[in-house]
Design a protein around this motif. Sequence first.
Motif, PDB file in Angstrom:
ATOM      1  N   HIS A 245     -63.968  32.594  90.822  1.00 47.95           N
ATOM      2  CA  HIS A 245     -64.116  33.817  90.051  1.00 47.95           C
ATOM      3  C   HIS A 245     -64.506  34.984  90.959  1.00 47.95           C
ATOM      4  N   TYR A 246     -63.804  35.111  92.050  1.00 49.03           N
ATOM      5  CA  TYR A 246     -64.037  36.214  92.998  1.00 49.03           C
ATOM      6  C   TYR A 246     -63.575  37.529  92.363  1.00 49.03           C
ATOM      7  N   THR A 247     -64.467  38.521  92.316  1.00 52.08           N
ATOM      8  CA  THR A 247     -64.089  39.802  91.710  1.00 52.08           C
ATOM      9  C   THR A 247     -64.493  41.009  92.555  1.00 52.08           C
ATOM     10  N   GLU A 248     -65.014  40.797  93.766  1.00 50.82           N
ATOM     11  CA  GLU A 248     -65.373  41.952  94.600  1.00 50.82           C
ATOM     12  C   GLU A 248     -64.136  42.785  94.950  1.00 50.82           C
ATOM     13  N   ASN A 249     -63.045  42.112  95.288  1.00 54.82           N
ATOM     14  CA  ASN A 249     -61.756  42.785  95.500  1.00 54.82           C
ATOM     15  C   ASN A 249     -61.888  43.975  96.465  1.00 54.82           C
ATOM     16  N   ASN A 250     -62.491  43.759  97.620  1.00 51.24           N
ATOM     17  CA  ASN A 250     -62.734  44.885  98.526  1.00 51.24           C
ATOM     18  C   ASN A 250     -62.484  44.543  99.996  1.00 51.24           C
ATOM     19  N   CYS A 251     -61.659  43.536 100.254  1.00 50.74           N
ATOM     20  CA  CYS A 251     -61.374  43.139 101.642  1.00 50.74           C
ATOM     21  C   CYS A 251     -59.959  43.564 102.044  1.00 50.74           C
ATOM     22  N   GLU A 252     -59.805  43.864 103.319  1.00 52.53           N
ATOM     23  CA  GLU A 252     -58.494  44.239 103.842  1.00 52.53           C
ATOM     24  C   GLU A 252     -57.564  43.030 103.845  1.00 52.53           C
ATOM     25  N   LEU A 253     -56.301  43.247 103.530  1.00 52.31           N
ATOM     26  CA  LEU A 253     -55.295  42.180 103.533  1.00 52.31           C
ATOM     27  C   LEU A 253     -54.866  41.899 104.969  1.00 52.31           C
ATOM     28  N   GLN A 254     -55.074  40.654 105.400  1.00 57.66           N
ATOM     29  CA  GLN A 254     -54.818  40.278 106.789  1.00 57.66           C
ATOM     30  C   GLN A 254     -53.466  39.565 106.917  1.00 57.66           C
ATOM     31  N   ASP A 255     -52.859  39.748 108.092  1.00 56.21           N
ATOM     32  CA  ASP A 255     -51.598  39.065 108.383  1.00 56.21           C
ATOM     33  C   ASP A 255     -51.808  37.553 108.361  1.00 56.21           C
ATOM     34  N   ASN A 256     -50.809  36.834 107.886  1.00 58.13           N
ATOM     35  CA  ASN A 256     -50.802  35.365 107.832  1.00 58.13           C
ATOM     36  C   ASN A 256     -51.767  34.786 106.796  1.00 58.13           C
ATOM     37  N   ASN A 257     -52.321  35.628 105.928  1.00 64.43           N
ATOM     38  CA  ASN A 257     -53.158  35.137 104.835  1.00 64.43           C
ATOM     39  C   ASN A 257     -52.375  35.116 103.530  1.00 64.43           C
ATOM     40  N   LEU A 258     -52.816  34.241 102.634  1.00 63.87           N
ATOM     41  CA  LEU A 258     -52.344  34.288 101.258  1.00 63.87           C
ATOM     42  C   LEU A 258     -53.259  35.198 100.449  1.00 63.87           C
ATOM     43  N   VAL A 259     -52.758  35.704  99.339  1.00 64.11           N
ATOM     44  CA  VAL A 259     -53.587  36.436  98.390  1.00 64.11           C
ATOM     45  C   VAL A 259     -53.366  35.832  97.006  1.00 64.11           C
ATOM     46  N   LEU A 260     -54.461  35.505  96.339  1.00 63.39           N
ATOM     47  CA  LEU A 260     -54.435  34.916  95.000  1.00 63.39           C
ATOM     48  C   LEU A 260     -54.814  35.995  93.995  1.00 63.39           C
ATOM     49  N   ILE A 261     -53.939  36.247  93.036  1.00 67.88           N
ATOM     50  CA  ILE A 261     -54.216  37.233  91.984  1.00 67.88           C
ATOM     51  C   ILE A 261     -54.238  36.531  90.633  1.00 67.88           C
ATOM     52  N   ASP A 262     -55.363  36.653  89.958  1.00 63.54           N
ATOM     53  CA  ASP A 262     -55.543  36.129  88.595  1.00 63.54           C
ATOM     54  C   ASP A 262     -55.811  37.332  87.707  1.00 63.54           C
ATOM     55  N   ALA A 263     -54.827  37.715  86.895  1.00 62.99           N
ATOM     56  CA  ALA A 263     -54.941  38.939  86.099  1.00 62.99           C
ATOM     57  C   ALA A 263     -54.078  38.817  84.855  1.00 62.99           C
TER      58      ALA A 263
END
Length: 439
Positions: A245-263
């Motif tokens: 339940h991560y909701t800070e949503n304030n980190c830079e998007l890094q190369d080679n990372n995945l991003v999980l969006i629950d919305a």
Amino acid sequence: MSSELIKECTKRRQILRERMLPNSIAVIPAANMVTRSNDTEFPFRQDSDFHYLSGFPEADAYLVISNSPLMGDVFSALFCLPKDELAEIWQGRRIGAEAAPADYEVDIAHPLDDILVGLTSYLNGHENLYFARGHHGPSDALMDEVLANLRNAPKQSKIAPSCEFDIRLLLHEMRLFKSDFEISIMRQAAEISCDAHIAAMKYSEVGKNEFHLEATIHHHFAMHGAKSPAYSTIVGSGDNGCILHYTENNCELQDNNLVLIDAGAELQGYAADITRTFPVNGRFSEPQKALYQLVLDAQLASFAMFKPGSTFKAASDKAIEVLTRGLIELGLLSGDLEDNIEQQNYRQFFMHGLGHWLGLDVHDVGNYKVAGADREFEPGMVMTVEPGLYVSETAEVDPKWKGIGIRIEDNIVITEDGYEVLTDKVPKTIADIENLMAN
């Protein structure tokens, strides 16, 4: 408020009356405004049970429903804020007791100032009271005062209800089964939410921030009539995706990372709830592909169990089997499949349930067991299906797997012969995601 919704609410009140014991009365409170800071409030959101039975959009109201001849021709009554020219200049227009009966198909309406006297009169002589005690503090205190007034006035021939029942036992069973009208709204909420996820995938690139994707999604919701998300949006990139339940949503998007969006959007009170996981740069790495495909295989395998007569446990068992076998094959677990399942070793990587009911609440009401047994699926039930794998940076595994959090979540409705996926518009195969982001 749509006339179709009001007619639905009228039908629901009639069903509730029929399910209550004879000579019963129910009292259902609306939500109150909630202070945000000093003299400002959070955006108002109506209580789900009150909305379900009335469609009435204002705060500080009470709905009364009776099946007793004591009430004469009054089977439903509403107490609401009165018309007030000065208050409406500052806070917005009110419906008022004069307009409410015609607009919301209740038999009679009263100004809220009359609530104590009015409820005392209405409850008098009823044998049974249906009320959600403990759900709404101000109404608990009000009902205690009303009941005390009745019990302390035997010389006036006043009689308090002798039995009190939790209305949620009846009402939440009703809410578990969605009508065609409800499912049509949920399809619209799902479509808006699907398009928002697609927009976020297209907008993603290295160097942007998690809150940019959150803003993209919320903008799409609002521009298509869903003024609010159904819950706090999760945009977790890299290891943040392993926080459920991560909701800070304030980190830079890094190369080679995945991003999980629950919305998911909320439309006319009904929630959508979608999760997609995709590579920030548009291309999955080989370890990401392996874990992602495993989660997708588990979801697709579990879908076969979503049909009348099956259960959440049957579907969950299928997903767990697929996930555990895959984790063994990839080397994140070792040993025998059956032993790993029995010892629940998979829970270090998949620690939540497969899904939940969905409706007016994102984690909607309704029992998961009946008489101690797992509840069987029936047509009209709507739910999420959301397997996942979460390998945090602290996991004791090969480093190539670390910092990978994956969840794939769809919304489905049980039909007469199986299920319908409401959210399949959002790409979820590896090829479809990469093609969308490349274009």
